[in-house]
Design a protein around this motif. Structure first.
Motif, short mmCIF file in Angstrom:
data_model
loop_
_atom_site.label_atom_id
_atom_site.label_comp_id
_atom_site.label_asym_id
_atom_site.label_seq_id
_atom_site.Cartn_x
_atom_site.Cartn_y
_atom_site.Cartn_z
N THR A 276 47.87 33.32 42.46
CA THR A 276 48.12 34.32 43.50
C THR A 276 49.24 35.25 43.05
OG1 THR A 276 49.47 32.61 44.57
CG2 THR A 276 47.29 33.02 45.48
N ASP B 287 43.63 32.12 37.21
CA ASP B 287 44.41 33.14 37.91
C ASP B 287 45.36 32.45 38.88
OD1 ASP B 287 42.74 34.95 36.62
OD2 ASP B 287 41.36 35.08 38.33
N ARG C 264 37.87 30.73 36.88
CA ARG C 264 36.71 31.58 36.65
C ARG C 264 36.02 31.18 35.35
NH1 ARG C 264 38.11 36.02 34.99
NH2 ARG C 264 40.39 35.88 34.97
N GLU D 214 48.79 29.46 44.54
CA GLU D 214 47.45 28.89 44.43
C GLU D 214 46.81 29.37 43.14
OE1 GLU D 214 45.15 29.85 47.85
OE2 GLU D 214 46.67 29.15 49.28
N LYS E 29 42.48 20.96 36.36
CA LYS E 29 42.84 21.79 37.51
C LYS E 29 44.14 21.32 38.16
CE LYS E 29 41.20 23.49 41.97
NZ LYS E 29 40.12 23.49 42.98
N ARG F 262 43.03 30.02 40.84
CA ARG F 262 41.58 30.28 40.91
C ARG F 262 41.00 30.11 39.52
NH1 ARG F 262 39.40 36.23 42.47
NH2 ARG F 262 40.30 36.66 40.42
N TRP G 132 45.13 38.45 42.89
CA TRP G 132 45.17 37.44 41.81
C TRP G 132 45.66 38.06 40.50
CZ3 TRP G 132 44.27 32.54 43.26
CH2 TRP G 132 43.54 32.33 44.43
#
Length: 344
Positions: free
Chosen positions: A264, A262, A248, A244, A228, A246, A281
């Motif tokens: 932003t 994803d 999933r 930023e 990450k 994300r 996203w």
């Protein structure tokens, strides 16, 4: 005959003195010295001369020929010099004129994105690894936990050359080859850029040939948090410091657990717009922790070592970064499109 030769000489020299150009000079050369010229006509009568006269007349004829040839040679040099001067005057360069600018090309937008991605990961200590585009079924599938008849192979409709050879469908085989070559050595920290091939639709977002960059890290105590952090740093370097990410849940046979990543929206900054379908996203890549089975086949003990892998489509990144809505623009060689990315 002597008188005729002297008269010919005077007549020829008079005409030669009045000649104005090289063409006229050549005509007079033929007129007086050619095979059917005036001098030849006179010399044909030497057969009627006595043995005592022939040498004398022959000497006179040679003197006449020499005098005419000398004037012709002088005139020829004069005309050549004049022509040279004329051409130099016509072709001279004005060195005070400014130079004509040369139109420079630019780096193709896909190559520019590849270089940017490489620079980002090299800055994080990664090395670049490469492999063949014609790959074996083993390295393209089996070494990545995709044995024959595995249903996930249907996700990648492939170009097979023989039963065992195909055009690689991903750059992941380079990761498998690197693990085999290192024979269990750590750390492994590579990215693998290159072309890949799939029997895909030819539309605004798909192509049978495209570019991927995949990454692999193997070592002790490699965790999801490391993945990450790496992807967050990459995304902020590529799309801006306020970006930023994300994560999933997803599924890939060669990673477990697997995640989609994803960022932003590059257009609205996450507020929601037409580009991101008002979600805020945009999907950029797939990744996950290296499957223990893949580690084992690569020569690494999954009880001692862990790792993460990720893969991204270069065209996808370029389309998001530059706001391009059709992948085919990158391959149509339209200079109007490509000039937008040239940096001067």
């Amino acid at each position: 005959m002597r008188e005729r030769l002297e008269q010919l000489k005077q007549e020829a020299l008079a005409e030669l003195n009045g000649v104005l150009d090289a063409g006229q000079l050549n005509e007079l050369r033929v007129k007086y010295l050619g095979k059917k010229g005036a001098l030849t006509e006179i010399l044909r009568g030497m057969g009627a001369l006595s043995a005592e006269e022939r040498p004398v007349i022959g000497q006179v004829a040679n003197e006449v020929r020499g005098a005419i040839e000398a004037v012709i040679e002088e005139k020829q040099q004069k005309f050549e010099q004049q022509e040279t001067e004329r051409r130099l005057a016509a072709e001279k360069l004005d060195v005070t004129l400014p130079g004509r600018p040369l139109k420079q090309g630019g780096i193709h937008p896909l190559n520019r994105i590849i270089q940017e991605i490489e620079d980002i990961f090299i800055g994080m200590g990664y090395q670049i690894a490469e492999g063949p585009e014609v790959e074996t079924d083993y390295f393209n599938f089996e070494a990545l936990n995709l044995p024959k008849n595995h249903p996930a192979r249907d996700m990648q409709d492939s170009f097979y050359l023989t039963e065992d050879l195909l055009m690689r469908t991903q750059t992941s085989p380079v990761q498998a080859r690197t693990m085999k070559a290192k024979e269990g050595e750590v750390p492994v920290k590579i990215i693998c850029p290159g072309k890949v091939y799939r029997r895909d639709d030819d539309d605004a977002t798909h192509s049978f040939q495209f570019h991927q960059i995949e990454g692999l890290v193997i070592g002790k105590n490699i965790r999801m948090s490391d993945l990450k952090g790496t992807l967050l740093q990459f995304s902020q370097k590529m799309f801006g410091p306020n970006t930023e990410i994300r994560l999933r849940p997803s599924f890939f046979p060669f990673t477990e657990p697997s995640i989609e990543v994803d960022v932003t929206c590059v257009k609205c900054g996450g507020k929601g717009c037409r580009v991101c379908k008002h979600s805020g996203w945009l999907e950029i890549l797939g990744s996950g922790m290296v499957h223990p089975r893949v580690l084992e086949m690569g020569g690494y003990d999954p009880e001692q070592y862990t790792g993460f892998a990720f893969g991204m489509g270069v065209e996808r990144i370029a389309m998001l970064k530059y706001g391009v809505d059709d992948i085919r623009h990158f391959y149509n060689n339209d200079i109007r499109f490509l000039e937008q990315f040239a940096r001067h």
